[in-house]
Write a protein that holds these residues in place. Sequence first.
Motif, PDB file in Angstrom:
ATOM      1  N   GLN A  89     -36.197   6.065  16.108  1.00 28.54           N
ATOM      2  CA  GLN A  89     -35.447   6.851  17.091  1.00 28.54           C
ATOM      3  C   GLN A  89     -35.783   8.339  16.937  1.00 28.54           C
ATOM      4  OE1 GLN A  89     -32.662   9.089  16.736  1.00 28.54           O
ATOM      5  NE2 GLN A  89     -32.397   9.279  18.962  1.00 28.54           N
ATOM      6  N   THR A 122     -37.306  10.832  19.826  1.00 28.35           N
ATOM      7  CA  THR A 122     -36.746  12.147  20.144  1.00 28.35           C
ATOM      8  C   THR A 122     -37.803  13.237  20.015  1.00 28.35           C
ATOM      9  OG1 THR A 122     -34.567  11.417  19.372  1.00 28.35           O
ATOM     10  CG2 THR A 122     -34.934  13.794  19.525  1.00 28.35           C
ATOM     11  N   PRO A 128     -32.613  18.811  20.739  1.00 32.67           N
ATOM     12  CA  PRO A 128     -33.982  18.662  20.226  1.00 32.67           C
ATOM     13  C   PRO A 128     -34.871  19.791  20.737  1.00 32.67           C
ATOM     14  CG  PRO A 128     -33.185  16.592  21.166  1.00 32.67           C
ATOM     15  CD  PRO A 128     -32.201  17.648  21.547  1.00 32.67           C
ATOM     16  N   TYR A 148     -33.722  20.162  15.573  1.00 32.00           N
ATOM     17  CA  TYR A 148     -32.712  20.556  16.553  1.00 32.00           C
ATOM     18  C   TYR A 148     -32.377  22.037  16.402  1.00 32.00           C
ATOM     19  CZ  TYR A 148     -31.795  15.583  17.394  1.00 32.00           C
ATOM     20  OH  TYR A 148     -31.909  14.258  17.736  1.00 32.00           O
TER      21      TYR A 148
END
Length: 816
Positions: free
Chosen positions: A105, A109, A756, A751
Amino acid sequence: MTSPRVVIIGAGIVGTNLADELTARGWDQVTVLDQGPLPLTGGSSSHAPGLVFQTNPSKTMAEFARYTVEKFLDLDVDGAWCFNQVGGLEVATTPERLADLHRRQGWATSWGIPGEVVSPEECVRLHPLLDAEQVLGGLHTPTDGLARAARAVVALARRAQSRGAVFRGSTRVTGIAQAGGRVTGVQTDQGEIPADVVVSCAGFWGPAVGEMVGMAVPLLPLAHQYVRTGQVAALAGGADEAVEARLPILRHQDQDLYYREHADRLGIGSYSHRPMPVSLSGLDEDGEITAAAMPSMLPFTEEDFAPAWEQSRLLLPSLRTAKIDTGFNGVFSFTPDGGPLIGESPDVAGFWIAEAVWVTHSAGVARAVAQLLVDGRSEIDLHGCDVHRFEEVQLAPGYVHETAQQNFVEVYDILHPLDPKLSPRDLRVSPFHARQKELGAVFLEAAGWERPHWYEANAPLVDQLPDAWRPPARDAWSAKFHSPIAAAEAWRTREGVALYDMTPLKRLEITGPGAVGLLDRLTTGKMDKSVGSVTYTLALDDAGGVRSDLTVARLGVDRFQVGANGNLDLDHFQREAGDDVQVRDSTGGTCCIGVWGPLARDLVQPLTSDDFSHEGLKYFRGRSAHISGVPVTALRLSYVGELGWEIYTSAEYGQRLWDVLWAAGQPLGVIAAGRAAFNSLRIEKGYRSWGHDMTTEHNPYEAGLGFAVRPGEYTGSAALAGISDETVTRRLSTLTVDDGTSVVLGHEPVYLDGAPAGYVTSAAFGHTVGRPIAYAWLPAAAVPGTPVEIAYFDRRIAGTVAPDVLVDPEMARIRR
């Protein structure tokens, strides 16, 4: 202007995509050939299950897949869909897989692909056939889906034909016509077709086409099992034949399985069986081709599928009352590293390949190849796909055969970034290898080379580490393929002296009266300097992207040694060299020891009558010398940020050179040090690693390498006009981790203000500064002091943007 005559060999998903991309760019003399009938040619595209999962550790591969999704969503054939965006679901049945889904994941991202790790209950809601008791969680990617490859081939061919492309089926290619080192046409059983450019998109027939021009295509056809069940009661009343699927495509990677709907039946693909290499000579290429029978569909071996069927019935209880209706072993292409093969023949200009490409990445690869042909460069970095990335030993049939099968076995495995090949090993060893083994070297492998990552002989030093140098305990993932010994090796490098084996780094010898001109034309540095000068420089593409960083030493008026990054640099310089320049790979016949640390001069100077003082051999200078009688070339360089030299000699003297340095260094406490310490020290020092920290997608100023760019004209210089450190909107930034302990490994998303904003390229624990460090691409507005968060598995790690160079920014240590 008339466009070139292009012949594409292969009318599958790659060839038709390429015809579409080329004709969209105005190239209207495109002919697509296939030995099979059209549109169902009998290759892999004709039977491919069509699952498109975009998430990948490689940014390039993820970009390819994302473009395939975008393009196929806009395709249809008489109103029938070519892409059904049902989403994708990867489920975990073990804690290790669930952790890996969080890591995946993070990749999604980083590359801008939506995805979420969801609970077991949500997995069952998304895919009601799942047994909730078996599932610990899943990764849901809503933009994934199903491609109808055979239908997409029709849509793409129609569109390309409307722009002038010609498709010819049942036409067997028998040879490639050439003259003066260029392609002139394609010979077929129906006559010769003139061509200025030929692109082989022949899939698993690619090696046979490559042989026609003497080009090695490192690809192995392997069989992969796929079945369709009979009717599944739980799917009744769901998707009809036109819609075909409503549930997300499903992957059960713990058992090497995937699933997709076929209306009220289920398709199951398995990688859990033994590797089954396929001989092309055994394929039936003359029989009638139908949707159920074609050369790339081999007879089903039921015994190989039996374990997969049992595992499927555990995960999906509704299959316990269903039966297997049909099955086949489909032929697909695998390569030594799992990547596609893109590139132009080094010997026959105009002959290109685009092979080992699955439906998932087909449109993205085709766009990249079209951009290479039309524009001269791809907007997406291709270094991990270029066929010339492989070393000579990696092209050997036995190597391809073994490693491609291993990639089949590992296709769904949880792989650590440092996971080494277990076999074949010991293909390439430096002259120091025997001594390294005596010191308990722990070897990992890259490009066939055995590379020490640390030495067990240094284990006693761990207990001697000063408190400030003691590394914290690591989590299980970052501790894999790591040892606290690396901290001791970094400490001794910073405060004593260490020997590093730099032999595996690619070295090119460029000689001849045109050598200066070639290097001046292809790099950003000034090359016409005095003999003995060393220059850090960049090779750019036409758009100013960094295709490599290089260290160029002028060893004679017409002789240069180029420290390069790999075989792509060799290929590039050889293509660009004229008759007055010779470019040769000198790596295998030479070796190199990095002697670095504040005591380096104390070690080396007594062994030679040549002057190794600071004045006698200044920083970024080189000289010929003798060390205890061994003829060497010493370059005053240091990629760990300490005093010292890269000391080169021919391979025959290598062990002698190691032995004399080792013996002389004993009173000084010399150690051998490995790549783990090296990587930590180079990141602390602000040194970049090409292919990780920057690629052709980045210009020098973004990468923090503007200092290497000179005024003047050279490849890429025009594209840099008006660009400076002050004008860039993104930068490769240095981050430190606030908790001082959490080590990330690369590709994690970063981030800013909760959103992000970039991704990590490379990282290490900074032993000198006592905290983890990472490089990350971030907006230029993220100046030192800016707080960030790095997503690491299922948690966020607080970090801070730091100054670019964390150790000795004044360069005092390296210039003593």
